[in-house]
Design an enzyme around this catalytic site. Structure first.
Site, PDB file in Angstrom:
ATOM      1  N   ASP A 185      41.381  31.874  -8.800  1.00  0.00           N
ATOM      2  CA  ASP A 185      42.522  31.479  -7.657  1.00  0.00           C
ATOM      3  C   ASP A 185      43.100  30.291  -7.868  1.00  0.00           C
ATOM      4  O   ASP A 185      42.691  29.469  -8.718  1.00  0.00           O
ATOM      5  CB  ASP A 185      41.262  31.011  -6.358  1.00  0.00           C
ATOM      6  CG  ASP A 185      42.245  30.778  -5.117  1.00  0.00           C
ATOM      7  OD1 ASP A 185      43.630  31.451  -5.014  1.00  0.00           O
ATOM      8  OD2 ASP A 185      41.686  30.436  -4.159  1.00  0.00           O
TER       9      ASP A 185
ATOM     10  N   ASN B  34      44.723  40.804   0.446  1.00  0.00           N
ATOM     11  CA  ASN B  34      46.178  40.374  -0.151  1.00  0.00           C
ATOM     12  C   ASN B  34      47.204  41.219   0.128  1.00  0.00           C
ATOM     13  O   ASN B  34      48.393  40.809  -0.074  1.00  0.00           O
ATOM     14  CB  ASN B  34      46.116  40.164  -1.695  1.00  0.00           C
ATOM     15  CG  ASN B  34      45.028  38.938  -2.164  1.00  0.00           C
ATOM     16  OD1 ASN B  34      44.318  39.176  -3.121  1.00  0.00           O
ATOM     17  ND2 ASN B  34      45.202  37.619  -1.482  1.00  0.00           N
TER      18      ASN B  34
HETATM   19  C1  IPE Z   1      41.069  35.566  -3.189  1.00  0.00           C
HETATM   20  O1  IPE Z   1      41.729  34.743  -3.348  1.00  0.00           O
HETATM   21  C2  IPE Z   1      41.240  36.793  -3.916  1.00  0.00           C
HETATM   22  C3  IPE Z   1      41.602  36.728  -5.251  1.00  0.00           C
HETATM   23  C4  IPE Z   1      41.460  35.948  -6.091  1.00  0.00           C
HETATM   24  C5  IPE Z   1      42.319  37.938  -5.975  1.00  0.00           C
HETATM   25  P1  IPE Z   1      42.568  34.275  -2.063  1.00  0.00           P
HETATM   26  O2  IPE Z   1      43.839  33.192  -2.575  1.00  0.00           O
HETATM   27  O3  IPE Z   1      43.449  35.535  -1.519  1.00  0.00           O
HETATM   28  O4  IPE Z   1      41.685  33.792  -1.251  1.00  0.00           O
HETATM   29  P2  IPE Z   1      41.831  33.196   0.491  1.00  0.00           P
HETATM   30  O5  IPE Z   1      42.485  34.018   1.114  1.00  0.00           O
HETATM   31  O6  IPE Z   1      42.544  31.915   0.123  1.00  0.00           O
HETATM   32  O7  IPE Z   1      40.469  32.897   0.556  1.00  0.00           O
HETATM   33  C1  IPE Z   2      45.263  34.025  -6.990  1.00  0.00           C
HETATM   34  O1  IPE Z   2      46.045  32.950  -6.766  1.00  0.00           O
HETATM   35  C2  IPE Z   2      45.669  35.308  -7.241  1.00  0.00           C
HETATM   36  C3  IPE Z   2      45.702  36.262  -6.042  1.00  0.00           C
HETATM   37  C4  IPE Z   2      44.990  35.817  -5.122  1.00  0.00           C
HETATM   38  C5  IPE Z   2      46.173  37.445  -6.224  1.00  0.00           C
HETATM   39  P1  IPE Z   2      46.825  32.747  -5.341  1.00  0.00           P
HETATM   40  O2  IPE Z   2      48.075  33.524  -5.429  1.00  0.00           O
HETATM   41  O3  IPE Z   2      45.755  33.058  -4.223  1.00  0.00           O
HETATM   42  O4  IPE Z   2      47.020  31.348  -5.495  1.00  0.00           O
HETATM   43  P2  IPE Z   2      46.860  29.844  -4.584  1.00  0.00           P
HETATM   44  O5  IPE Z   2      45.455  30.180  -3.830  1.00  0.00           O
HETATM   45  O6  IPE Z   2      48.162  30.117  -3.439  1.00  0.00           O
HETATM   46  O7  IPE Z   2      47.195  28.770  -5.091  1.00  0.00           O
HETATM   47 MG    MG Z   3      44.614  31.637  -3.289  1.00  0.00          MG
END
Ligand code: IPE
Ligand code: IPE
Ligand code: MG
Length: 245
Positions: free
Chosen positions: A20, A68
């Site tokens: 993340d 996602n």
């Molecule tokens: C969790 O990250 C899913 C992945 C790392 C693929 P998100 O960024 O989607 O999680 P939330 O929604 O903030 O909890």
């Molecule tokens: C994790 O990074 C990747 C996926 C969830 C696909 P994020 O895209 O969630 O990054 P933040 O949480 O917005 O920083």
């Molecule tokens: Mg995230």
């Protein structure tokens, strides 16, 4: 800085990572979110090679959740493109290190091209046993549990199994993660301290490790640090400390 030489005995067999912080990493430097995802692939290579070095047998990476799909269409398209490209680019690393690629999730929801690329690499690495790298793609733990309950219900209905014989083993066999051991160590980057629908059943007794590092900045030494931290813990599984020694 922790090095792999410091991680001798008591290596976690199965490490899972919620990768993340790509979006925040990009925003911090004034880039589009997709640039963060692109740079996240460098961290994937770091942990894959680091995990092989540390003699981890199972590494599971949360790459895309069922939730996602609610993101802007352009970001989803960028993520899928990055997936296809990095599978192509990383295939030689898998062969070199004898890594078996595996995937969990509702893979039918993936774009055709991504699915094709994914299954090609899975097929070409299926004999390798040094490490199993599992990508969680379009994965949601609740969706997995629903699918599991549906499949077992059909077997009950068709008298293939009787309800009182349903146990942990039967459930494990019907999960996407069938064949993988329970998670020993779960890592989440970016400072968030939540599970976000990842492997709810499989982390029942996992050790949790949270770090503020944003995913694109995650290096193998951070993985070693997490393992070192794990090794300092006492896993009691309900027993007392005295019973363990
Ligand atoms: C969790 O990250 C899913 C992945 C790392 C693929 P998100 O960024 O989607 O999680 P939330 O929604 O903030 O909890
Ligand atoms: C994790 O990074 C990747 C996926 C969830 C696909 P994020 O895209 O969630 O990054 P933040 O949480 O917005 O920083
Ligand atoms: Mg995230």
């Amino acid at each position: 800085m922790i090095t792999k030489e410091q991680l001798t005995a008591n290596i976690p067999e199965h490490v899972a990572i919620i990768m993340d912080g790509n979006g925040r990493w990009a925003k911090k430097q004034g880039f589009f979110r997709a640039v963060g995802h692109e740079n996240g692939t460098k961290a994937v290579r770091e942990v894959v090679e680091g995990a092989v070095d540390a003699r981890i047998k199972y590494l599971t990476l949360y790459a895309f959740s069922t939730e996602n799909w609610k993101r802007p269409k352009l970001e989803i398209e960028a993520l899928m493109k990055i997936l296809v490209n990095s599978l192509k680019k990383e295939a030689p690393t898998f062969h070199k290190n004898q890594i078996r690629l595996n995937a969990i999730g509702n893979l039918d929801a993936l774009p055709k091209k991504a699915k094709k690329e994914l299954f090609e690499v899975i097929e070409s690495t299926k004999e390798y046993r040094r490490m199993t790298l599992t990508l969680a793609l379009s994965y949601g733990s609740r969706e997995e549990l629903i699918k599991t309950i549906q499949e077992i219900s059909i077997k009950v209905k068709n008298s293939v199994i009787s309800p009182h014989l349903i146990n942990e083993e039967v459930i494990n066999e019907h999960l996407y993660t069938s064949g993988l051991p329970d998670v020993d160590l779960l890592i989440r980057t970016s400072g968030e301290q939540r599970i976000s629908n990842f492997l709810l059943w499989q982390i029942a007794y996992a050790e949790l490790y949270f770090t503020d590092i944003l995913w694109p900045d995650f290096k193998r030494t951070h993985l070693f640090e997490a393992i070192y931290n794990y090794q300092q813990r006492e896993r009691r599984f309900g027993k007392t400390s005295e019973q363990l020694s």
